[in-house]
Write a protein that holds these residues in place. Structure first.
Motif, PDB file in Angstrom:
ATOM      1  N   GLN A  28       0.501  -1.209  -0.387  1.00  0.00           N
ATOM      2  CA  GLN A  28      -0.321  -0.084   0.241  1.00  0.00           C
ATOM      3  C   GLN A  28       1.126   1.448  -0.740  1.00  0.00           C
ATOM      4  O   GLN A  28       2.510   1.234   0.541  1.00  0.00           O
ATOM      5  N   ILE A  29       0.092   2.097  -0.126  1.00  0.00           N
ATOM      6  CA  ILE A  29       1.428   3.626  -0.542  1.00  0.00           C
ATOM      7  C   ILE A  29       0.156   4.397   0.695  1.00  0.00           C
ATOM      8  O   ILE A  29      -0.784   4.895   0.481  1.00  0.00           O
ATOM      9  N   ILE A  30       0.700   5.525   1.191  1.00  0.00           N
ATOM     10  CA  ILE A  30       0.331   6.677   1.194  1.00  0.00           C
ATOM     11  C   ILE A  30       0.678   7.612   0.736  1.00  0.00           C
ATOM     12  O   ILE A  30       2.090   7.612   0.625  1.00  0.00           O
ATOM     13  N   PHE A  31       0.652   8.935   0.022  1.00  0.00           N
ATOM     14  CA  PHE A  31       0.194   9.565  -0.764  1.00  0.00           C
ATOM     15  C   PHE A  31       1.126  11.680   0.868  1.00  0.00           C
ATOM     16  O   PHE A  31       0.296  11.916   1.181  1.00  0.00           O
ATOM     17  N   LEU A  76      -5.854  -2.662   4.514  1.00  0.00           N
ATOM     18  CA  LEU A  76      -6.034  -3.887   3.873  1.00  0.00           C
ATOM     19  C   LEU A  76      -5.136  -4.932   4.271  1.00  0.00           C
ATOM     20  O   LEU A  76      -4.557  -5.800   4.166  1.00  0.00           O
ATOM     21  N   ASN A  77      -4.678  -3.914   5.738  1.00  0.00           N
ATOM     22  CA  ASN A  77      -3.642  -5.585   6.307  1.00  0.00           C
ATOM     23  C   ASN A  77      -2.669  -5.548   5.611  1.00  0.00           C
ATOM     24  O   ASN A  77      -2.301  -6.378   5.229  1.00  0.00           O
ATOM     25  N   PRO A  78      -2.124  -4.106   4.868  1.00  0.00           N
ATOM     26  CA  PRO A  78      -0.454  -4.999   4.145  1.00  0.00           C
ATOM     27  C   PRO A  78       0.420  -5.028   4.612  1.00  0.00           C
ATOM     28  O   PRO A  78       0.429  -4.976   5.889  1.00  0.00           O
ATOM     29  N   LYS A  79       1.489  -5.189   4.292  1.00  0.00           N
ATOM     30  CA  LYS A  79       2.957  -5.892   4.617  1.00  0.00           C
ATOM     31  C   LYS A  79       3.465  -4.661   4.581  1.00  0.00           C
ATOM     32  O   LYS A  79       4.219  -4.342   5.397  1.00  0.00           O
ATOM     33  N   LEU A  80       4.039  -3.795   3.163  1.00  0.00           N
ATOM     34  CA  LEU A  80       4.368  -3.372   3.659  1.00  0.00           C
ATOM     35  C   LEU A  80       4.155  -1.940   2.482  1.00  0.00           C
ATOM     36  O   LEU A  80       3.076  -1.807   1.831  1.00  0.00           O
ATOM     37  N   ILE A  81       4.563  -0.832   3.547  1.00  0.00           N
ATOM     38  CA  ILE A  81       3.495   0.228   3.327  1.00  0.00           C
ATOM     39  C   ILE A  81       4.394   1.433   2.510  1.00  0.00           C
ATOM     40  O   ILE A  81       5.725   1.887   3.370  1.00  0.00           O
TER      41      ILE A  81
END
Lengths: 341, 335
Positions: free
Chosen positions: B109-112, B185-190
């Protein structure tokens, strides 16, 4: 002859809106000596830019200075006519704006924009003005100044545009330079260049500088005195060393504690100030910081504190707007890290 | 299927990297004329390689235009790389079809950067947050509301806010919503793409503290992109310094800050204004000139045009990233 170059006394600036008047700056007072640098720090919306625009009388048609005076060399800038102001603006007081991308006119060449002010204020011929502009561009470290004179702003990088802005601001040898977030839009290495340039200018021309920023690092580097603003008011004023070594107001402490240092322990948790700056339509009663202050007392909710000198201050130039007494102020220092030299 | 197999590999290989980037290149064509002929390429990212290990934070720093955001976008597959491999949990992302990729995206996932433009102004917060859940069918529809409420609590926003629109929030709150959306989404990498640079100082600290807490709580791995060195130092375990599309130095945070080996890293550190007036007279390395254009980078070492220690070798030969724990791409590293 006045001792101070600039004396702002109880300045109040309001903006007329459809919903009534909004007071954006209230009771702001400070003094500036020739050659001195003052830093105004605060978060967005705290009124720091409006303070500088009030001095420049660039508030637009809705903004008015309602109370207070701005004495520049003994002359009250709030009282003089627009044409008198025009002689001062860009001549004795000039300003560098935050956005070098938008503060130059895109449809005129650099030379054209540089020469406009020079010809107006210095009464030079076109040829002389061009020669002088090239000299100015050269002195702020612009390579190939002759060629740059005929370029349009879009072909220059951000750092170069800011240099052009500085050259333009300095061209009439102003006594006061107002720099409104001069490096915020720039990269770190370019920021270092611009700050270096401003320091050189200060020593060379003995220009007083008013630097407005949210970056405490920049003021620590540049300023002699610092004013911390919060919600339109000055909450603390001190010389730069006192302010960083011994901040008194909880807001200042929080602000200093919340910057992640590069020379500071990774395990340490950042101090954060809860909540956000209140809006001007919805200003809390009493002390404006009480909604976010961890030491808020009954009194803070009702009565507004004044900006008073800190007791037992040797230099006698440290002022704070807070109800907390001296003892309590000293005892409650959560965000105050030891400053090591 | 693939997801399951992926999860097995993580369990079996505890300390192997969660993400490997190998020789990643991202070139954008420059077109000209009515026929849009390609006349050149902007080499935004020009062959970078690095690993990220589970649970760590890798900081990526550099000036604007150095390719740090492009790297982040390539990793979450927002853009297809021109060349190179992105290996997530042992699988090359380029091998997946778009349908399979969709499943992987829950882990990446990404935080902008800009919380003002990254939230759809016409959607309520509740809808913004439940959209990814419904799309990926991660929870039953009746559970969505609870999950949204929970995530709001995790990022420190009152539950009552689900019915509000983005314009009703301040910058810091919006960034919390951006974080919640990535986290739901319970990501592993952000990938955190400059998540605090648009925020006020006191709010930055709130968001940085939140990110650090969330990492501990959910065992997240971060790629933290930033240009504020203080923030990057605060959150990162290791730091990679980028210049004009290349990594010039990568090492543990402490090593980079105490003992930078690349002249660019040391200049970057020295240029950072320290909020301590007692250090103002410290000798500074002020680099001359601007960053060259990535469309036409200098020959040899790309930094040679601004390097204070430049020698003739630097103009001709491209330095490679050398060293195991503390790698540096310089012919004459500082000691």
């Amino acid at each position: 002859m006045a001792k101070y170059l600039l004396e702002v006394d109880k300045l109040q600036t309001v903006f007329k809106t459809g919903k009534g008047e909004v007071t954006s700056v209230e009771e702001v007072s400070f003094q500036l000596k020739p050659g001195q640098t003052i830093g105004i720090v605060g978060e967005s919306g705290c009124g720091k830019s409006v303070t500088s625009l009030s001095i420049m009388r660039l508030l637009g048609k809705h903004g008015i200075v309602k109370k207070g005076s701005i004495l520049f060399n003994g002359l009250d800038l709030t009282k003089i006519s627009e044409s008198e102001m025009r002689n001062i603006r860009g001549n004795e007081i000039s300003m560098i704006f935050q956005e070098p991308m938008t503060s130059l006119n895109p449809v005129f060449t650099i030379g054209n924009q540089m020469m406009e002010g020079i010809r107006l204020h210095m009464k030079l011929s076109k040829k002389e003005a061009r020669k002088y502009s090239i000299e100015m561009l050269n002195s702020v470290g612009i390579p190939r100044p002759e060629a740059i004179m005929d370029e349009f702003p879009h072909s220059l990088s951000g750092g170069m545009r800011q240099r052009v802005m500085i050259a333009m601001a300095l061209s009439c040898n102003p006594k006061l330079l107002i720099a409104d977030e001069p490096t915020t839009a720039l990269d770190v290495t370019i920021q270092a260049q611009i700050l270096e340039l401003m320091k050189n200018i200060r020593t060379k021309f003995n220009t007083a500088i008013m630097i407005i920023t949210h970056d405490l690092g920049v003021v620590a580097e540049m300023a002699d005195r610092i004013i911390v603003m919060y919600a339109g008011q000055v909450v603390e004023e001190a010389n730069v060393f006192t302010l960083f070594d011994n901040p008194k107001h909880p807001y200042t402490k929080g602000l200093i504690g919340s910057i992640p240092h590069i020379d500071y322990d990774a395990e340490e948790r950042l101090v954060s100030i809860p909540g956000a700056v209140p809006s001007f339509q919805n200003m809390p009663t009493g002390c404006r910081f009480h909604t976010r202050c961890e030491f808020a007392m009954e009194r803070c909710l009702q009565q507004q504190p004044d900006l008073i000198p800190v007791p037992n201050d040797e230099l006698d130039d440290h002022k704070v707007r807070c109800w907390l007494g001296e003892e309590e102020l000293a005892a409650t220092q959560p965000g105050n890290r030891e400053v090591t030299v | 299927m693939i997801l399951e197999s992926l999860k097995e590999t993580t369990i079996s290989t505890e300390s192997s990297p969660i993400l490997q980037v190998r020789n990643l290149k991202q070139h954008y064509p420059i077109t000209k004329g009515i026929l849009s002929r390609t006349v050149g390429h902007v080499k935004a990212v020009d062959g970078i390689s690095f690993d990220i290990f589970p649970g760590e934070t890798l900081g990526l720093v550099g000036e604007s235009g150095c390719g740090k955001s492009t790297t982040g976008r390539a990793i979450v597959q927002l853009e297809k790389p021109t060349e190179g491999e992105i290996i997530f949990e042992g699988k090359n992302l380029a091998d997946f079809s778009s349908r399979e990729m969709r499943k992987i995206r829950t882990d990446l996932q990404i935080i902008f950067q800009d919380p003002y433009s990254s939230l759809n102004p016409r959607k309520r917060i509740g809808d913004l947050l439940s959209e990814p859940l419904l799309f990926h069918k991660l929870v039953e529809p009746f559970e969505v509301k609870k999950k949204v409420d929970d995530i709001l609590e995790v990022v420190g926003l009152p539950r009552a806010y689900v019915g509000r629109y983005p314009h009703e929030f301040s910058g810091g709150q919006r960034q919390r919503i951006g974080i919640a959306r990535a986290l739901i989404l319970n990501p592993k990498l952000i990938v955190c793409d400059e998540p605090v640079s648009a925020l006020d100082v006191s709010i930055q600290a709130q968001v940085l503290n939140l990110l650090k807490d969330l990492q501990k709580e959910f065992q997240l791995t971060f790629l933290f992109i930033g240009h504020g060195l203080g923030a990057v130092k605060y959150i990162s375990d290791r730091i990679a310094v980028m210049y004009l599309g290349n990594i010039v130095e990568i090492a543990k945070t402490e090593d980079i800050f105490k003992n930078p080996k690349h002249p660019y890293s040391s200049a970057l550190l020295s240029a950072y204004p320290v909020p301590n007036p007692h250090l103002r007279n410290k000798e500074k390395i002020v680099l001359q000139g601007d960053v060259p254009s990535p469309a036409n980078p200098p020959s040899g070492c790309k930094f040679h045009t601004r390097c204070p220690f430049v020698q003739s070798k630097c103009r001709e030969e491209v330095p490679v990233l050398k060293g195991i724990d503390h790698s540096v791409a310089c012919h004459f590293p500082l000691s």
